[in-house]
Design an enzyme around this catalytic site. Structure first.
Site, PDB file in Angstrom:
ATOM      1  N   ASN A  39       0.844  -1.196   0.000  1.00  0.00           N
ATOM      2  CA  ASN A  39       0.000   0.000   0.000  1.00  0.00           C
ATOM      3  C   ASN A  39       0.879   1.244   0.000  1.00  0.00           C
ATOM      4  O   ASN A  39       1.818   1.292  -0.802  1.00  0.00           O
ATOM      5  CB  ASN A  39      -1.137  -0.033   1.028  1.00  0.00           C
ATOM      6  CG  ASN A  39      -0.770  -0.201   2.475  1.00  0.00           C
ATOM      7  OD1 ASN A  39      -0.361  -1.276   2.877  1.00  0.00           O
ATOM      8  ND2 ASN A  39      -0.928   0.823   3.270  1.00  0.00           N
ATOM      9  N   ASP A  40       0.608   2.231   0.785  1.00  0.00           N
ATOM     10  CA  ASP A  40       1.161   3.595   0.626  1.00  0.00           C
ATOM     11  C   ASP A  40       2.632   3.706   0.189  1.00  0.00           C
ATOM     12  O   ASP A  40       3.479   2.972   0.701  1.00  0.00           O
ATOM     13  CB  ASP A  40       1.120   4.333   1.968  1.00  0.00           C
ATOM     14  CG  ASP A  40      -0.171   4.183   2.691  1.00  0.00           C
ATOM     15  OD1 ASP A  40      -1.109   3.606   2.147  1.00  0.00           O
ATOM     16  OD2 ASP A  40      -0.237   4.639   3.854  1.00  0.00           O
ATOM     17  N   GLN A  56       4.530   0.468   2.006  1.00  0.00           N
ATOM     18  CA  GLN A  56       3.895  -0.405   2.980  1.00  0.00           C
ATOM     19  C   GLN A  56       3.798  -1.794   2.358  1.00  0.00           C
ATOM     20  O   GLN A  56       3.282  -1.943   1.233  1.00  0.00           O
ATOM     21  CB  GLN A  56       2.497   0.133   3.339  1.00  0.00           C
ATOM     22  CG  GLN A  56       2.536   1.383   4.179  1.00  0.00           C
ATOM     23  CD  GLN A  56       2.952   1.081   5.614  1.00  0.00           C
ATOM     24  OE1 GLN A  56       2.151   0.665   6.431  1.00  0.00           O
ATOM     25  NE2 GLN A  56       4.223   1.288   5.926  1.00  0.00           N
ATOM     26  N   PHE A  99       4.266   1.370  10.211  1.00  0.00           N
ATOM     27  CA  PHE A  99       3.316   2.062   9.345  1.00  0.00           C
ATOM     28  C   PHE A  99       4.024   3.179   8.568  1.00  0.00           C
ATOM     29  O   PHE A  99       5.217   3.403   8.706  1.00  0.00           O
ATOM     30  CB  PHE A  99       2.146   2.602  10.175  1.00  0.00           C
ATOM     31  CG  PHE A  99       1.070   1.563  10.447  1.00  0.00           C
ATOM     32  CD1 PHE A  99       1.317   0.207  10.298  1.00  0.00           C
ATOM     33  CD2 PHE A  99      -0.202   1.949  10.865  1.00  0.00           C
ATOM     34  CE1 PHE A  99       0.326  -0.749  10.551  1.00  0.00           C
ATOM     35  CE2 PHE A  99      -1.199   1.012  11.113  1.00  0.00           C
ATOM     36  CZ  PHE A  99      -0.939  -0.335  10.956  1.00  0.00           C
ATOM     37  N   SER A 100       3.220   3.919   7.814  1.00  0.00           N
ATOM     38  CA  SER A 100       3.777   4.867   6.839  1.00  0.00           C
ATOM     39  C   SER A 100       4.635   5.966   7.454  1.00  0.00           C
ATOM     40  O   SER A 100       4.475   6.325   8.624  1.00  0.00           O
ATOM     41  CB  SER A 100       2.635   5.510   6.043  1.00  0.00           C
ATOM     42  OG  SER A 100       2.142   4.568   5.140  1.00  0.00           O
ATOM     43  N   ARG A 168      -0.475   9.028  13.150  1.00  0.00           N
ATOM     44  CA  ARG A 168       0.433   8.291  12.269  1.00  0.00           C
ATOM     45  C   ARG A 168       0.838   9.057  11.011  1.00  0.00           C
ATOM     46  O   ARG A 168       0.302  10.087  10.683  1.00  0.00           O
ATOM     47  CB  ARG A 168      -0.197   6.955  11.866  1.00  0.00           C
ATOM     48  CG  ARG A 168      -1.544   7.037  11.179  1.00  0.00           C
ATOM     49  CD  ARG A 168      -2.040   5.624  10.863  1.00  0.00           C
ATOM     50  NE  ARG A 168      -3.368   5.624  10.296  1.00  0.00           N
ATOM     51  CZ  ARG A 168      -4.498   5.532  11.016  1.00  0.00           C
ATOM     52  NH1 ARG A 168      -4.448   5.418  12.330  1.00  0.00           N
ATOM     53  NH2 ARG A 168      -5.662   5.560  10.415  1.00  0.00           N
TER      54      ARG A 168
HETATM   55  C1  FRU Z   1      -3.041   4.658   4.709  1.00  0.00           C
HETATM   56  C2  FRU Z   1      -2.676   3.875   5.953  1.00  0.00           C
HETATM   57  C3  FRU Z   1      -1.789   4.714   6.850  1.00  0.00           C
HETATM   58  C4  FRU Z   1      -1.064   3.686   7.636  1.00  0.00           C
HETATM   59  C5  FRU Z   1      -0.871   2.592   6.633  1.00  0.00           C
HETATM   60  C6  FRU Z   1      -0.908   1.212   7.212  1.00  0.00           C
HETATM   61  O1  FRU Z   1      -3.372   3.872   3.623  1.00  0.00           O
HETATM   62  O2  FRU Z   1      -3.847   3.463   6.614  1.00  0.00           O
HETATM   63  O3  FRU Z   1      -2.479   5.647   7.644  1.00  0.00           O
HETATM   64  O4  FRU Z   1       0.141   4.169   8.136  1.00  0.00           O
HETATM   65  O5  FRU Z   1      -1.886   2.728   5.676  1.00  0.00           O
HETATM   66  O6  FRU Z   1      -0.516   0.268   6.271  1.00  0.00           O
END
Ligand code: FRU
Length: 494
Positions: A39-40, A56, A99-100, A168
């Site tokens: 993800n991100d 991520q 996390f991000s 976060r």
């Molecule tokens: C956004 C999110 C962030 C978090 C991450 C977790 O897509 O929810 O806020 O850090 O993904 O994977």
């Protein structure tokens, strides 16, 4: 010891299983995870002569899981080389996920990552909640060591009225005076999105400065993945809110992307917004992050996916991809996005048509493919001006995706209804485009599993992914009423 083990395990796993994925099974110039889930975008930066993009990452499946940071590098923002995973959730404070976050080069040349450590803790009633803190790791562009006094921003640093559970995605940057600032996403006590600003002299010891911005329930419940930068004399704040409510064609329900244009007041530490708009009007785009390139361009990359439609195709070994990197600017108070100019270096064979009348389905010789950069300009014929114009792509007898335009309402629609999905989720989205009496310019970029449509030189962008078989590579044009089109199409080289 046990700590290094978790990262080593991920690195061994991705090296072994990533190697099974053939180049043609991935997009050609959009970054995908080495294996498993992405993800991100995280830690997007230019360090020691190359662009670095972390992400991520859950290598072990095509679904979200305990978050690691995957890592890739590139010289042109389009050809990415995977490096070994950078972070694994292996400490007390990040045991449920790294996390991000973001990256920065320190004065002594070390590379700094700032990320959110997530840990689940039991509540008194036996249910679980999450505590999120901000953490550091220092490295050389490949190997990173977590700071031994992590976290550097914890529960005690969160001001009253704000959440330690939704705290976060730190975005770190330099202050004009040489110090450091970071902004962190939050949910305030009124259950709505907010951004907190922190400051530091050495990037290690941080203190709360101000509530940069909050939305009083106007734009979602929790603001994820903030970014703040100067653009053409203004300040731009990007946030990705959860739980948005639809607002006309500007914002849709669920996870959205919001661009606030205004000014950052250095004295108060507050953002004064003038304009608010969506970043991407398509189906798949979230959590973008930007950098300033060495030649001074502000370039943004997003996760080309949306949380509510994460369904990996059966048998796929990867899921999730990044958007094209996009150059940003402001025009008439709006955010403008165009594909990075490096994309032009991938252009191969060119096919060009001018003043082609279109009524019924029209196929143009040489205009097809799933790796292409195509600009279509449409104009009405004076007699019987068109009511709908449509470009279909990724097309065979059973499939197609499309972008269409209705001049009466000046709306652009992107659709993957016939892309081959047999699940009931979002397959269409619309936005307004400037009304120019039926004239419209579309730049459509296809890269095997996605389409990104840039409307009127980047005034709106609509992005979506689809997994239609690659043999469906037809393109056609159709109008209800009469239209005239120009088409310039380049094959893109992998
Ligand atoms: C956004 C999110 C962030 C978090 C991450 C977790 O897509 O929810 O806020 O850090 O993904 O994977």
């Amino acid at each position: 010891m046990i700590h290094i083990e978790k990262l080593r395990k991920a690195r061994d796993y991705e090296a072994q299983y990533g190697a099974f994925i053939r180049a043609e099974e991935r997009p050609a110039f959009h970054l995908t995870p080495r294996v498993g889930w992405m993800n991100d975008p995280n830690g997007f930066c230019f360090y020691r002569g190359r662009y670095h993009l972390f992400y991520q990452y859950h290598p072990y499946s095509t679904q979200w899981g305990p978050m690691h940071w995957g890592h890739a590098v590139s010289r042109d923002l389009l050809h990415w080389e995977h490096l070994p995973a950078a972070l694994a959730p292996d400490q007390r404070y990040d045991r449920d996920g790294c996390f991000s976050g973001s990256a920065l080069t320190l004065g002594d040349g070390r590379h700094l990552l700032m990320y959110t450590g997530t840990r689940n803790v039991p509540r008194e009633d036996g249910t679980k909640t999450t505590v999120q803190t901000q953490c550091l790791a220092f490295g050389d562009g490949e190997n990173y060591i977590k700071y031994e006094q992590n976290p550097v921003l914890g529960e005690a640093d969160v001001p009253e009225g704000f959440s330690i559970h939704d705290f976060r995605d730190p975005k770190i940057g330099r202050r004009p005076d040489g110090g450091f600032a970071c902004i962190v996403g939050n949910r305030s006590d009124d259950e709505s999105g907010a951004i907190l600003l922190f400051e530091s002299e050495d990037a290690i010891h941080w203190r709360f400065r101000s509530i940069l911005e909050r939305c009083g329930n106007e734009y979602g419940k929790m603001w994820e993945c903030p970014d703040l930068f100067e653009l053409d004399g203004r300040h731009v704040l990007l946030v990705s809110p959860q739980d948005m409510c639809q607002a006309g064609l500007e914002f849709h329900n669920g996870n959205g992307t919001v661009c606030l244009i205004g000014g950052f007041d250095e004295k108060t530490g507050k953002f004064e917004r003038d304009r608010v708009q969506a970043v991407d009007y398509g189906i798949d785009f979230y959590a973008p992050q930007t950098i300033l390139t060495p030649d001074g361009r502000r370039v943004m990359i997003g996760w080309m996916q949306n949380w509510d439609t994460c369904i990996a195709p059966e048998g796929s070994k990867w899921f999730g991809q990044m958007s094209l990197p996009r150059e940003l600017s402001l025009r008439n108070g709006r955010l403008i996005q165009v594909p990075v100019r490096e994309l032009e270096q991938l252009r191969g064979r060119r096919v060009h048509y001018e003043n082609v009348p279109v009524r019924a389905e029209t196929v143009l010789q040489g205009v097809n493919g799933r790796l292409l950069d195509m600009t279509v300009t449409v104009r009405p014929q004076t007699a019987d001006a068109y009511r709908v114009f449509c470009v279909r792509f990724a097309r065979d007898s059973r499939h197609h995706s499309s972008v269409s335009y209705r001049p009466d309402s000046s709306t652009v629609r992107i659709s993957r209804v016939h892309a081959g999905y047999n699940r009931d989720f979002v397959h269409e989205r619309k936005c307004f485009a400037a009304d120019r009496g039926g004239e419209l310019k579309l730049r459509i970029i296809l890269d095997r599993f996605s389409a990104e449509v840039f409307v009127n030189d980047g005034e709106q962008v609509l992005s979506m992914t689809f997994y239609t078989p690659q043999t469906a590579d037809g393109v056609c044009f159709e109008a209800q009423g009469s239209a005239v089109i120009d088409v310039e199409k380049y094959d893109l080289m992998a």
